[in-house]
Design a protein around this motif. Structure first.
Motif, PDB file in Angstrom:
ATOM      1  N   ILE A 188     -11.598  50.544 -23.769  1.00  0.00           N
ATOM      2  CA  ILE A 188     -10.705  50.553 -24.927  1.00  0.00           C
ATOM      3  C   ILE A 188      -9.437  49.788 -24.567  1.00  0.00           C
ATOM      4  O   ILE A 188      -8.861  50.002 -23.505  1.00  0.00           O
ATOM      5  N   LYS A 189      -9.042  48.882 -25.434  1.00  0.00           N
ATOM      6  CA  LYS A 189      -7.822  48.099 -25.252  1.00  0.00           C
ATOM      7  C   LYS A 189      -6.936  48.289 -26.474  1.00  0.00           C
ATOM      8  O   LYS A 189      -7.433  48.401 -27.588  1.00  0.00           O
ATOM      9  N   LYS A 190      -5.627  48.282 -26.225  1.00  0.00           N
ATOM     10  CA  LYS A 190      -4.662  48.377 -27.323  1.00  0.00           C
ATOM     11  C   LYS A 190      -4.420  46.965 -27.864  1.00  0.00           C
ATOM     12  O   LYS A 190      -4.274  46.023 -27.085  1.00  0.00           O
ATOM     13  N   LEU A 191      -4.392  46.850 -29.179  1.00  0.00           N
ATOM     14  CA  LEU A 191      -4.163  45.560 -29.814  1.00  0.00           C
ATOM     15  C   LEU A 191      -3.045  45.690 -30.845  1.00  0.00           C
ATOM     16  O   LEU A 191      -3.000  46.674 -31.589  1.00  0.00           O
ATOM     17  N   ILE A 192      -2.145  44.732 -30.837  1.00  0.00           N
ATOM     18  CA  ILE A 192      -1.093  44.704 -31.854  1.00  0.00           C
ATOM     19  C   ILE A 192      -1.397  43.554 -32.812  1.00  0.00           C
ATOM     20  O   ILE A 192      -1.600  42.424 -32.375  1.00  0.00           O
ATOM     21  N   LYS A 193      -1.450  43.874 -34.105  1.00  0.00           N
ATOM     22  CA  LYS A 193      -1.680  42.854 -35.129  1.00  0.00           C
ATOM     23  C   LYS A 193      -0.328  42.491 -35.720  1.00  0.00           C
ATOM     24  O   LYS A 193       0.418  43.360 -36.138  1.00  0.00           O
ATOM     25  N   LYS A 194      -0.006  41.195 -35.722  1.00  0.00           N
ATOM     26  CA  LYS A 194       1.294  40.725 -36.236  1.00  0.00           C
ATOM     27  C   LYS A 194       1.320  40.787 -37.752  1.00  0.00           C
ATOM     28  O   LYS A 194       0.327  40.535 -38.405  1.00  0.00           O
ATOM     29  N   SER A 212      -6.663  38.452 -25.817  1.00  0.00           N
ATOM     30  CA  SER A 212      -5.511  37.595 -26.076  1.00  0.00           C
ATOM     31  C   SER A 212      -5.788  36.748 -27.317  1.00  0.00           C
ATOM     32  O   SER A 212      -6.946  36.516 -27.644  1.00  0.00           O
ATOM     33  N   PRO A 213      -4.807  36.281 -28.046  1.00  0.00           N
ATOM     34  CA  PRO A 213      -3.408  36.663 -27.862  1.00  0.00           C
ATOM     35  C   PRO A 213      -3.186  38.113 -28.279  1.00  0.00           C
ATOM     36  O   PRO A 213      -3.963  38.639 -29.069  1.00  0.00           O
ATOM     37  N   ASN A 214      -2.167  38.720 -27.746  1.00  0.00           N
ATOM     38  CA  ASN A 214      -1.840  40.098 -28.096  1.00  0.00           C
ATOM     39  C   ASN A 214      -0.331  40.256 -27.992  1.00  0.00           C
ATOM     40  O   ASN A 214       0.176  40.230 -26.886  1.00  0.00           O
ATOM     41  N   PRO A 215       0.412  40.340 -29.085  1.00  0.00           N
ATOM     42  CA  PRO A 215      -0.002  40.516 -30.484  1.00  0.00           C
ATOM     43  C   PRO A 215      -0.836  39.334 -31.022  1.00  0.00           C
ATOM     44  O   PRO A 215      -0.631  38.199 -30.626  1.00  0.00           O
ATOM     45  N   ALA A 216      -1.740  39.643 -31.931  1.00  0.00           N
ATOM     46  CA  ALA A 216      -2.657  38.651 -32.491  1.00  0.00           C
ATOM     47  C   ALA A 216      -2.392  38.465 -33.980  1.00  0.00           C
ATOM     48  O   ALA A 216      -1.874  39.353 -34.643  1.00  0.00           O
ATOM     49  N   ASP A 217      -2.802  37.276 -34.467  1.00  0.00           N
ATOM     50  CA  ASP A 217      -2.642  36.955 -35.885  1.00  0.00           C
ATOM     51  C   ASP A 217      -3.944  37.140 -36.637  1.00  0.00           C
ATOM     52  O   ASP A 217      -4.154  38.143 -37.282  1.00  0.00           O
ATOM     53  N   ASN A 218      -4.812  36.142 -36.544  1.00  0.00           N
ATOM     54  CA  ASN A 218      -6.054  36.151 -37.312  1.00  0.00           C
ATOM     55  C   ASN A 218      -7.285  36.496 -36.485  1.00  0.00           C
ATOM     56  O   ASN A 218      -8.314  36.860 -37.023  1.00  0.00           O
ATOM     57  N   ASP A 223      -7.654  52.501 -36.101  1.00  0.00           N
ATOM     58  CA  ASP A 223      -6.202  52.573 -36.236  1.00  0.00           C
ATOM     59  C   ASP A 223      -5.701  53.738 -35.382  1.00  0.00           C
ATOM     60  O   ASP A 223      -6.489  54.423 -34.727  1.00  0.00           O
ATOM     61  N   VAL A 224      -4.385  53.965 -35.392  1.00  0.00           N
ATOM     62  CA  VAL A 224      -3.816  54.976 -34.506  1.00  0.00           C
ATOM     63  C   VAL A 224      -4.252  56.391 -34.871  1.00  0.00           C
ATOM     64  O   VAL A 224      -4.185  57.285 -34.039  1.00  0.00           O
ATOM     65  N   SER A 225      -4.728  56.596 -36.099  1.00  0.00           N
ATOM     66  CA  SER A 225      -5.197  57.937 -36.459  1.00  0.00           C
ATOM     67  C   SER A 225      -6.687  58.113 -36.137  1.00  0.00           C
ATOM     68  O   SER A 225      -7.267  59.150 -36.414  1.00  0.00           O
ATOM     69  N   GLY A 226      -7.296  57.071 -35.526  1.00  0.00           N
ATOM     70  CA  GLY A 226      -8.690  57.184 -35.092  1.00  0.00           C
ATOM     71  C   GLY A 226      -9.718  56.760 -36.117  1.00  0.00           C
ATOM     72  O   GLY A 226     -10.912  56.863 -35.880  1.00  0.00           O
ATOM     73  N   ARG A 227      -9.269  56.286 -37.279  1.00  0.00           N
ATOM     74  CA  ARG A 227     -10.220  55.802 -38.297  1.00  0.00           C
ATOM     75  C   ARG A 227     -10.778  54.455 -37.879  1.00  0.00           C
ATOM     76  O   ARG A 227     -10.030  53.560 -37.495  1.00  0.00           O
ATOM     77  N   LYS A 228     -12.091  54.320 -37.995  1.00  0.00           N
ATOM     78  CA  LYS A 228     -12.729  53.038 -37.656  1.00  0.00           C
ATOM     79  C   LYS A 228     -12.531  52.085 -38.831  1.00  0.00           C
ATOM     80  O   LYS A 228     -12.899  52.384 -39.958  1.00  0.00           O
ATOM     81  N   ILE A 249      -9.723  39.136 -37.214  1.00  0.00           N
ATOM     82  CA  ILE A 249      -9.050  40.355 -37.691  1.00  0.00           C
ATOM     83  C   ILE A 249      -8.142  40.057 -38.888  1.00  0.00           C
ATOM     84  O   ILE A 249      -7.124  40.709 -39.086  1.00  0.00           O
ATOM     85  N   ASN A 250      -8.536  39.074 -39.698  1.00  0.00           N
ATOM     86  CA  ASN A 250      -7.740  38.724 -40.887  1.00  0.00           C
ATOM     87  C   ASN A 250      -7.438  39.921 -41.763  1.00  0.00           C
ATOM     88  O   ASN A 250      -6.353  40.038 -42.310  1.00  0.00           O
ATOM     89  N   GLU A 251      -8.438  40.801 -41.947  1.00  0.00           N
ATOM     90  CA  GLU A 251      -8.261  41.895 -42.899  1.00  0.00           C
ATOM     91  C   GLU A 251      -7.333  42.996 -42.416  1.00  0.00           C
ATOM     92  O   GLU A 251      -6.938  43.842 -43.197  1.00  0.00           O
ATOM     93  N   LEU A 252      -7.031  43.041 -41.135  1.00  0.00           N
ATOM     94  CA  LEU A 252      -6.192  44.132 -40.626  1.00  0.00           C
ATOM     95  C   LEU A 252      -4.745  43.977 -41.077  1.00  0.00           C
ATOM     96  O   LEU A 252      -4.207  42.881 -41.058  1.00  0.00           O
ATOM     97  N   LYS A 253      -4.148  45.098 -41.459  1.00  0.00           N
ATOM     98  CA  LYS A 253      -2.712  45.080 -41.763  1.00  0.00           C
ATOM     99  C   LYS A 253      -1.956  45.055 -40.439  1.00  0.00           C
ATOM    100  O   LYS A 253      -2.480  45.508 -39.423  1.00  0.00           O
ATOM    101  N   PRO A 254      -0.709  44.562 -40.437  1.00  0.00           N
ATOM    102  CA  PRO A 254       0.077  44.586 -39.199  1.00  0.00           C
ATOM    103  C   PRO A 254       0.204  46.013 -38.660  1.00  0.00           C
ATOM    104  O   PRO A 254       0.351  46.952 -39.439  1.00  0.00           O
TER     105      PRO A 254
END
Length: 87
Positions: free
Chosen positions: A81-87, A20-26, A43-48, A61-66
């Motif tokens: 494994i947990k699913k995470l949504i980046k805002k 948490s939070p999920n969706p997450a910001d930073n 990412d969804v294509s499996g790239r680390k 997770i600042n560097e992650l794109k939404p």
């Protein structure tokens, strides 16, 4: 019989862990009784994209794109494994 029990335990193990939070910001926080030592984010294509040692309970997770990502947490021989949504 036996297989049912194993399935229940594995599922229970995964549900004991929340991010948490999920969706997450930073950053996101790991809420778990288990002390995880390592993480990787794909990412969804499996790239680390990000990986490293877990220091405390917050992962930045600042560097992650939404988008949608999969967070792999591991400790000893156990991995979840947990699913995470980046805002």
């Amino acid at each position: 019989g036996v297989y049912g029990t194993i399935g229940v335990n594995e599922t229970g193990y995964n549900h004991d862990v929340q991010i948490s939070p999920n969706p997450a910001d930073n950053f996101f926080r790991i809420d778990s009784k288990i002390k995880f030592t390592d993480f990787s984010i794909c990412d969804v294509s499996g790239r680390k994209i990000l990986f490293g040692k877990i220091n405390g309970n917050n992962i930045e997770i600042n560097e992650l794109k939404p988008g949608i990502y999969f967070v792999q947490l591991s400790s000893g021989g156990k991995t979840i494994i947990k699913k995470l949504i980046k805002k």
